[in-house]
Design a protein around this motif. Structure first.
Motif, PDB file in Angstrom:
ATOM      1  N   LYS A 151       0.844  -1.201   0.000  1.00 33.22           N
ATOM      2  CA  LYS A 151       0.000   0.000   0.000  1.00 33.22           C
ATOM      3  C   LYS A 151       0.877   1.249   0.000  1.00 33.22           C
ATOM      4  N   PRO A 152       0.763   2.057  -1.074  1.00 28.06           N
ATOM      5  CA  PRO A 152       1.649   3.223  -1.190  1.00 28.06           C
ATOM      6  C   PRO A 152       1.650   4.132   0.045  1.00 28.06           C
ATOM      7  N   MET A 153       0.464   4.442   0.600  1.00 31.63           N
ATOM      8  CA  MET A 153       0.449   5.362   1.746  1.00 31.63           C
ATOM      9  C   MET A 153       1.085   4.713   2.972  1.00 31.63           C
ATOM     10  N   ALA A 154       0.900   3.403   3.117  1.00 29.93           N
ATOM     11  CA  ALA A 154       1.531   2.692   4.244  1.00 29.93           C
ATOM     12  C   ALA A 154       3.044   2.693   4.090  1.00 29.93           C
ATOM     13  N   ILE A 155       3.511   2.533   2.854  1.00 28.06           N
ATOM     14  CA  ILE A 155       4.956   2.570   2.587  1.00 28.06           C
ATOM     15  C   ILE A 155       5.512   3.946   2.962  1.00 28.06           C
ATOM     16  N   GLU A 156       4.778   4.990   2.566  1.00 25.11           N
ATOM     17  CA  GLU A 156       5.262   6.340   2.846  1.00 25.11           C
ATOM     18  C   GLU A 156       5.282   6.636   4.345  1.00 25.11           C
ATOM     19  N   THR A 157       4.198   6.265   5.032  1.00 28.47           N
ATOM     20  CA  THR A 157       4.122   6.503   6.475  1.00 28.47           C
ATOM     21  C   THR A 157       5.264   5.782   7.184  1.00 28.47           C
ATOM     22  N   LYS A 158       5.474   4.525   6.814  1.00 29.27           N
ATOM     23  CA  LYS A 158       6.556   3.732   7.407  1.00 29.27           C
ATOM     24  C   LYS A 158       7.916   4.364   7.105  1.00 29.27           C
ATOM     25  N   SER A 159       8.089   4.851   5.881  1.00 36.30           N
ATOM     26  CA  SER A 159       9.351   5.497   5.502  1.00 36.30           C
ATOM     27  C   SER A 159       9.650   6.683   6.406  1.00 36.30           C
ATOM     28  N   PHE A 160       8.618   7.496   6.645  1.00 39.87           N
ATOM     29  CA  PHE A 160       8.817   8.693   7.462  1.00 39.87           C
ATOM     30  C   PHE A 160       9.130   8.311   8.906  1.00 39.87           C
TER      31      PHE A 160
END
Lengths: 215, 215
Positions: B6-15
């Motif tokens: 999930k793109p938004m989950a990937i981004e949140t995790k990245s941050f």
């Protein structure tokens, strides 16, 4: 103000400075052969980051297959429009290759939604289902690489090679380590660093060296 | 294989990982205010390079003027199609702003040839001659920044600010140091590092925070 205004002079000077820094700091190109060196130089040129001397792993097999394919029709599939934008189009007037990025296509979005996967993964699936020889250039999405790694040998039959340079903190390093170990011919940047700009720069280095600069 | 799709989950995790690394390595955001922090985070997210904590200089004046201009027509001029590609277009449905890259226009090439300057410089000249408020986003060409620095106060009257992030070995560091000292509101990445990807990421951070993420 006094500054260089000629693009080719700027580039030549940049490459000289890169070589000087490598010498001065006791670094070295992993492979001195001109084509390999050009790839390292252009990755550093586009990032100002000398880590690529260590990170960037170039399969001899990738180079051989890429070069052998230049006279036949091949599609380069990029994972982002940014990588596509960064690739110099001049070479494509001289070889029967084409460039494609499926990330914004309707079918890609529909397939991603239906399967609950990223658009990058759906784009790889569509590309693999499209007949013809192909090279993947991945500068952003680890999931695109995972999709390739999950594909069968048969599905990957037409894949000449993968330039796998996603950047980031979730899956990027893992995906590239696995791709590097996979039998698919590849150029990868191990670790977190990478990006669409570096991926495009590697394609440009290959095309400038093998096809010429064009006008 | 098990990986986040999930793109938004990937981004949140990245941050989260970025924040953890900053804490673990005893680093810190130069400014903790959410908008500033978002700019630093997204520059690091797109480059996997924590040097931006030191290099990236954000004028409070740039932020104020950028935010004030959101309700009025503004054109963002990028120096490369790559930077233009990297900017998320969703925000532009909510504000009267537009995006433009003049680098490949015929007039730009003609003007560059006639004057013996880079196309990036000609593109800046054309943009400055075009009526209307503008923001410059420069990820590649130091010469574009030099062109701005050589322009008169009158010519720069409609310039809200400059995001100056060219990467490289010839002129990049010098151009950004001068821009940083200039009275024009700016965000710059001092030193050699930068690029179209980082420039686009900064625009995205600003628009996501100030306009919203959109769909």
């Amino acid at each position: 103000m006094d500054f260089i205004k000629k693009p080719m002079a700027i580039e030549t000077k940049s490459f000289e400075i890169i070589d000087d820094i490598i010498k001065d700091e006791g670094l070295s190109y992993p492979v001195e052969e001109p084509l390999y060196k050009a790839i390292y130089q252009r990755a550093i040129h586009t990032s100002a980051d000398f880590d690529y001397l260590d990170n960037l792993k170039i399969d001899a097999d990738f180079i051989r297959k890429f070069e052998d394919a230049l006279t036949r029709p091949v599609t380069i599939y990029t994972d982002t429009n940014m990588a596509l934008s960064g690739i110099n189009k001049a070479a494509f007037k001289k070889i029967p290759w084409s460039l494609e990025c499926l990330i914004s296509h309707d079918l890609t979005a529909q397939m991603a939604k239906k399967q609950g996967v990223t658009r990058s993964m759906a784009a790889v699936q569509i590309a693999l289902q499209t007949p013809g020889k192909k090279v993947f250039v991945i500068g952003n999405a680890p999931t695109a690489i995972f999709q390739l790694l999950e594909s069968s040998k048969e599905q990957l039959e037409d894949v000449i090679g993968v330039i796998g340079i996603p950047v980031g903190f979730v899956g990027a390093a893992e995906s590239k380590a696995l791709l590097h170990e996979h039998s698919m011919p590849s150029i990868v940047a191990l670790g977190r660093k990478g990006g669409s700009n570096v991926a495009a720069a590697i394609v440009n280095a290959l095309l400038y060296q093998l096809v010429g600069r064009g006008v």
